[in-house]
Structure formats: C-alpha cells, structure tokens
Write an enzyme that holds these catalytic residues in place. Sequence first.
Site, PDB file in Angstrom:
ATOM      1  N   ASP A  66      -0.087  24.501 -14.370  1.00 23.18           N
ATOM      2  CA  ASP A  66      -1.316  24.062 -15.030  1.00 23.18           C
ATOM      3  C   ASP A  66      -1.012  23.471 -16.403  1.00 23.18           C
ATOM      4  O   ASP A  66      -1.565  22.429 -16.783  1.00 23.18           O
ATOM      5  CB  ASP A  66      -2.286  25.236 -15.173  1.00 23.18           C
ATOM      6  CG  ASP A  66      -2.645  25.860 -13.831  1.00 23.18           C
ATOM      7  OD1 ASP A  66      -2.667  25.122 -12.831  1.00 23.18           O
ATOM      8  OD2 ASP A  66      -2.894  27.079 -13.793  1.00 23.18           O
ATOM      9  N   THR A  98      -0.568   4.427   5.173  1.00 21.70           N
ATOM     10  CA  THR A  98      -1.883   3.785   5.233  1.00 21.70           C
ATOM     11  C   THR A  98      -2.024   2.816   6.397  1.00 21.70           C
ATOM     12  O   THR A  98      -3.107   2.280   6.613  1.00 21.70           O
ATOM     13  CB  THR A  98      -2.172   3.047   3.912  1.00 21.70           C
ATOM     14  OG1 THR A  98      -1.066   2.190   3.595  1.00 21.70           O
ATOM     15  CG2 THR A  98      -2.370   4.042   2.782  1.00 21.70           C
ATOM     16  N   GLY A  99      -0.948   2.544   7.126  1.00 25.38           N
ATOM     17  CA  GLY A  99      -1.078   1.725   8.336  1.00 25.38           C
ATOM     18  C   GLY A  99      -0.463   0.350   8.255  1.00 25.38           C
ATOM     19  O   GLY A  99      -0.833  -0.529   9.034  1.00 25.38           O
ATOM     20  N   THR A 101       2.767  -0.653   8.933  1.00 28.99           N
ATOM     21  CA  THR A 101       3.556  -0.914  10.141  1.00 28.99           C
ATOM     22  C   THR A 101       2.663  -0.962  11.374  1.00 28.99           C
ATOM     23  O   THR A 101       2.916  -1.740  12.301  1.00 28.99           O
ATOM     24  CB  THR A 101       4.635   0.169  10.302  1.00 28.99           C
ATOM     25  OG1 THR A 101       5.428   0.242   9.112  1.00 28.99           O
ATOM     26  CG2 THR A 101       5.543  -0.131  11.477  1.00 28.99           C
ATOM     27  N   HIS A 116      -7.122  34.644 -12.006  1.00 32.93           N
ATOM     28  CA  HIS A 116      -6.598  33.319 -12.349  1.00 32.93           C
ATOM     29  C   HIS A 116      -7.341  32.226 -11.565  1.00 32.93           C
ATOM     30  O   HIS A 116      -7.796  31.227 -12.147  1.00 32.93           O
ATOM     31  CB  HIS A 116      -5.096  33.276 -12.042  1.00 32.93           C
ATOM     32  CG  HIS A 116      -4.436  31.998 -12.430  1.00 32.93           C
ATOM     33  ND1 HIS A 116      -3.688  31.853 -13.581  1.00 32.93           N
ATOM     34  CD2 HIS A 116      -4.403  30.771 -11.827  1.00 32.93           C
ATOM     35  CE1 HIS A 116      -3.229  30.618 -13.666  1.00 32.93           C
ATOM     36  NE2 HIS A 116      -3.649  29.942 -12.606  1.00 32.93           N
ATOM     37  N   GLU A 117      -7.487  32.418 -10.254  1.00 29.59           N
ATOM     38  CA  GLU A 117      -8.130  31.393  -9.430  1.00 29.59           C
ATOM     39  C   GLU A 117      -9.628  31.313  -9.717  1.00 29.59           C
ATOM     40  O   GLU A 117     -10.195  30.219  -9.761  1.00 29.59           O
ATOM     41  CB  GLU A 117      -7.884  31.683  -7.942  1.00 29.59           C
ATOM     42  CG  GLU A 117      -6.416  31.680  -7.531  1.00 29.59           C
ATOM     43  CD  GLU A 117      -5.713  30.376  -7.883  1.00 29.59           C
ATOM     44  OE1 GLU A 117      -6.376  29.309  -7.885  1.00 29.59           O
ATOM     45  OE2 GLU A 117      -4.498  30.412  -8.155  1.00 29.59           O
ATOM     46  N   GLY A 164       0.817  -1.206   0.000  1.00 32.06           N
ATOM     47  CA  GLY A 164       0.000   0.000   0.000  1.00 32.06           C
ATOM     48  C   GLY A 164       0.844   1.245   0.000  1.00 32.06           C
ATOM     49  O   GLY A 164       2.048   1.198   0.276  1.00 32.06           O
ATOM     50  N   PRO A 165       0.239   2.375  -0.311  1.00 25.80           N
ATOM     51  CA  PRO A 165       0.983   3.646  -0.323  1.00 25.80           C
ATOM     52  C   PRO A 165       1.443   4.031   1.070  1.00 25.80           C
ATOM     53  O   PRO A 165       0.980   3.470   2.069  1.00 25.80           O
ATOM     54  CB  PRO A 165      -0.045   4.644  -0.890  1.00 25.80           C
ATOM     55  CG  PRO A 165      -1.370   3.998  -0.733  1.00 25.80           C
ATOM     56  CD  PRO A 165      -1.167   2.533  -0.705  1.00 25.80           C
ATOM     57  N   HIS A 173     -10.187  29.219 -12.831  1.00 23.97           N
ATOM     58  CA  HIS A 173     -10.229  27.776 -12.551  1.00 23.97           C
ATOM     59  C   HIS A 173     -11.592  27.374 -11.996  1.00 23.97           C
ATOM     60  O   HIS A 173     -12.204  26.387 -12.435  1.00 23.97           O
ATOM     61  CB  HIS A 173      -9.154  27.402 -11.516  1.00 23.97           C
ATOM     62  CG  HIS A 173      -7.759  27.400 -12.058  1.00 23.97           C
ATOM     63  ND1 HIS A 173      -7.384  26.666 -13.162  1.00 23.97           N
ATOM     64  CD2 HIS A 173      -6.630  28.029 -11.625  1.00 23.97           C
ATOM     65  CE1 HIS A 173      -6.083  26.844 -13.387  1.00 23.97           C
ATOM     66  NE2 HIS A 173      -5.613  27.685 -12.477  1.00 23.97           N
TER      67      HIS A 173
END
EC number: 3.4.24.-
Length: 627
Positions: free
Chosen positions: A511, A216-217, A219, A433-434, A212-213, A437
């Site tokens: 972008d 994510t738990g 260990t 600009h924002e 898993g990435p 989007h």
Amino acid sequence: MKFSWRTALLWSLPLLVVGFFFWQGSFGGADANLGSNTANTRMTYGRFLEYVDAGRITSVDLYENGRTAIVQVSDPEVDRTLRSRVDLPTNAPELIARLRDSNIRLDSHPVRNNGMVWGFVGNLIFPVLLIASLFFLFRRSSNMPGGPGQAMNFGKSKARFQMDAKTGVMFDDVAGIDEAKEELQEVVTFLKQPERFTAVGAKIPKGVLLVGPPGTGKTLLAKAIAGEAGVPFFSISGSEFVEMFVGVGASRVRDLFKKAKENAPCLIFIDEIDAVGRQRGAGIGGGNDEREQTLNQLLTEMDGFEGNTGIIIIAATNRPDVLDSALMRPGRFDRQVMVDAPDYSGRKEILEVHARNKKLAPEVSIDSIARRTPGFSGADLANLLNEAAILTARRRKSAITLLEIDDAVDRVVAGMEGTPLVDSKSKRLIAYHEVGHAIVGTLLKDHDPVQKVTLIPRGQAQGLTWFTPNEEQGLTTKAQLMARIAGAMGGRAAEEEVFGDDEVTTGAGGDLQQVTEMARQMVTRFGMSNLGPISLESSGGEVFLGGGLMNRSEYSEEVATRIDAQVRQLAEQGHQMARKIVQEQREVVDRLVDLLIEKETIDGEEFRQIVAEYAEVPVKEQLIPQL
C-alpha cells in the site's frame, strides 16, 4: 506414431549388415556339396600321383569342374582310410585315364549354379540398400537444426504459407472490438473488390499496424482476416528473422517478399514486430547490428525503389512506443488500428462468444459478469469462463453456477485460493486491515465502490479488498487521486487505531509503495502540488532502445528536495483522512470485522448496507451489480 519408410529403412540398416554376412556364409562357396565332403588333410598333386601308382588311392571325387579332388587314401600302418584334399592342375587330360586304368572309383560333382546366382544377387542388393540408407540418413540430418544442410537454408524465410488459409476463425468469431474489426473488414473488401475503390481513385493500403495491450485480440484479428480474405497468407514472428549469422535477417526479408510477389495479391502477417522493428540509434550495441540491417531491408521492401503492389502487410505489437519512426510512416503502415481492452458492451459480446459451448445455470447472467469485469481483455474473459468450467467439473456439477463464476473472477484477478487462516490475533489484524481499506473507500465520495472484502488468501495476499473503477471515466481528478491515496492508507490507519503504533505490520508495504507512486506522479507529472503546473519527469528513453546511458536530471537539488517534501505531504494528508474516518466509525468497523471473521467474505452491497446504518454513504457514480 505415423509409419515412415525412411525411418524403417534406417532402423533396418544394422539388420542388413548382419544378414549380408549370413548370406555370404550360406552362398559363399561356388559348390554347396564341397562343404559336405570335407577332408582331413591336404595333399600335393605329386604325392597324389605317387599314391595312385602305389595303389593306395581307393576313390576320387572331383569338384569345381575338376579343379579340386577329395581322395580316399588307405593307410596300412594304422589300418584306416584318410580323406585328403588335392588341388588339380588345369591341363591334366591324362589323369582321368590313369585313374580308370588303376581301377580307382571316380565321381564328378557338377557345379550348382543357383548358389552363384543368389550370391550375385546378395552382393548386388546389399551395397544398393546400404547407399540408399546412408543417403536418407544424410538427408534427415541435414533437415535437423544444426545439420549440414541447414547452411544452405539460413537465408530462406521461415514464414508459414497458406494458399487458402484455413484458420477456422471468421469475423463473426471476433467480438468486442468493432472499430478495429471494421477497419480490417475494409482491407478484406479491398482484396475481394478492388474496383470499388480504384473507381474513385483510392489506393489499397500497404500496411496495417495492430496496436494494443496483450490479450486484446490482435492475433485473432489476423486469423480472421486470413479466413475471410481468400488470398494467399504468409505468417511469421518478428523474432524469426534474425539468427546467429550476419546477413541472415535481411536475406529472409528479401526471400519473404520475393515469395509474396510471386503469389500477389496476398497478405503478410508479422506478429510481435517490435522484435525486429525497434527504433534505431546509438544506445548499447552500436548502430550497425544485425537487427538494424534486417529493419533497413524491411523498410526497403515495404516502400522502396521497387513496388510491391498487391501485398498488404499486417503487423501486431503491444510496444508501439519502441518502433522506428520510419516504419510507422504512411506508405509503410498507412493505418494504425488500436485494439484496446473492451468496454461493457464489448465484454458482453466476447462472453457470449466464449459461452457458446459452456453450460451455464439459469441464474448466471452474462450481463452481470460483463459489468463486474472492467479492464478485462478478451483473453482474460476467455480464461475466466474456462476456469469456471474447470471448477464446475472439479466440483462434479452439471452446470456453471454463480459460485464458480465468482471464484473464477477471484482466481483470474488475484491468483489461486490458499488455505483459510485459523482464528487468531493475526487473522483479526488482517480483518481490521481489510475493513480499514473498505470503510475509507466507501465513505469517500470520489473513491471507487467496494466490490468485495475477503480473508481468503490468494496469491501472496492474506486478505483482499476489491474496488471496481468506473470504466467510462477517461480522466482522473485530483480529488479521486487523493481518495485513492486515503483508501490505500486505510489498512495502516486501522492497524494504528486498533492495535497501536507499535503493532503495525509489514502488510501495508505494498500500500505504501502504491501511495508513494501516486503522490510522486501527482507532483512530477500532473502538476497537482504547490510546485505549480509543471512536469518534472524526464523522458530520456530506455537505454537499449537508443536512449542515453544515464537519464539527465531536469531540475536542481533544491527542487528535488521540494518534490520529496510534497510527496511526503500528500501521503500524510491521505493518511490523516483515513485515520479520521476509522476513528469516527470505530463502532461499525468492529462490527464489520466480527462479521468478516465469521463469514470470511462480505460482498460490496452487504458492506454498504451495514455502513449505511451508522453513517451516510455517499452516492457513487456507478455501483456495480453483484452476481
């Protein structure tokens, strides 16, 4: 600092040396009185007898059992008495009678034995203490990295061993990954109640690979297994096998499994196993390096000629694609458990676990936080609540409020908050600009919903627009990809429409990179172009993982030219979609920019309400509730 007799002895070594010399000075002579009866000169025994006969000796003091004498000699020339030291012969019995006949005062001073005793004790204790100090010093240096004793321990396993693991983590402390937890709970049941499975012919699994990435738990699950199983537990990192010396890695693997067999049934946890389990092959570095020898020994120990009944190996990695195929086969790792980012219900459970020791205000809803954080791992969620608690303490509040949660989410996603921009042309340009989007993403049906638009700088960005994807969607359509391309081009489109082509800025650099990557994948991987349903991406593998040194092109120069043309066409198509929306909605864009400059932050719901006054807002599949 903890007191250590060994350290105290080492520090006292210089004091012992100095003390020894003082001791020798105090008890060095056999007769302490000899030092107090000093003499001015030395006299030969023959001259002494001449002075006796001449009557010039007035007194004689005998020391050291009659071997030394301090005599007083009268000197008529200077009219004074001198003290001289005389060494007497051993066999001179007539001397005493001769002195008495001459009426010379005679005193004998016996030897004091206490000085000899203490001198003997001092001479004995000092060498013993010195040897002991040097011994401890050698032992200490041998245990230090690079010490002389380390040469004998290189082949020993560095695994941490716990006969009864006290990790402080149980399965009740693991939330949000129920499928993985269920698989591993079965392993614990195997160890505690093997008869349930052997009665029906089932065999205990030899290995479980947690994939898993990061965050994510994986260990955490291993710690929970150790806490629940109640059997001996070995834990080691994959990087701890290989050292600078040849053969050390294989030796450590043998030593680890030898100890495990002596303590079976037991568990072995290998964290980051990709450090030692990468696939074998030519690549760079050859096929006979130290890591491969270690891997070969690991393969043999896991499922070789000799069995290892009662030993269960649990390993964790976030790079399953680089692991050797021989390591992944059944018989070594019988199960591969996917530990992925949690869904909404999983995030809610994780937040409830981490909120146990947090004081939340009544208006803070765990449900709303869980819905707002799709894609967050367990570590991200723990960090989010911790950051919120830190902000609460910094602001001297008694409980975590919605404001701290909101700021903590922004900090985890985008970084630290910067200094707000002052009112200027630059701030207005960033606002357009924002808003560009956000307006494009809001009016395109297949785009993700807007969560928030802000002018508060975070990280490297001067302004940010958040979109929250629908986490239930496992696949992405062509329409959705085109909507994302158009949304990414919305900022550049707003700059062009409001300020003109000559005033566009470098703010759209990221972008454009994102647009190009999405368009190229649509053409070369997903078959979403005029080139047809074909995949043109090479998968030669990474060179350090056994792949070729140079990736071979799978298509001709003519096809490469057509790919570039298709990528350019898709990007331009998204650009025109964004430009059209900004042109048609210029009035609401201007209003939103003024509001954004005034408030610096607009949440998604307020943004959609304002846009709905000027245009029809399409219904999205999921609208994220705001905190």
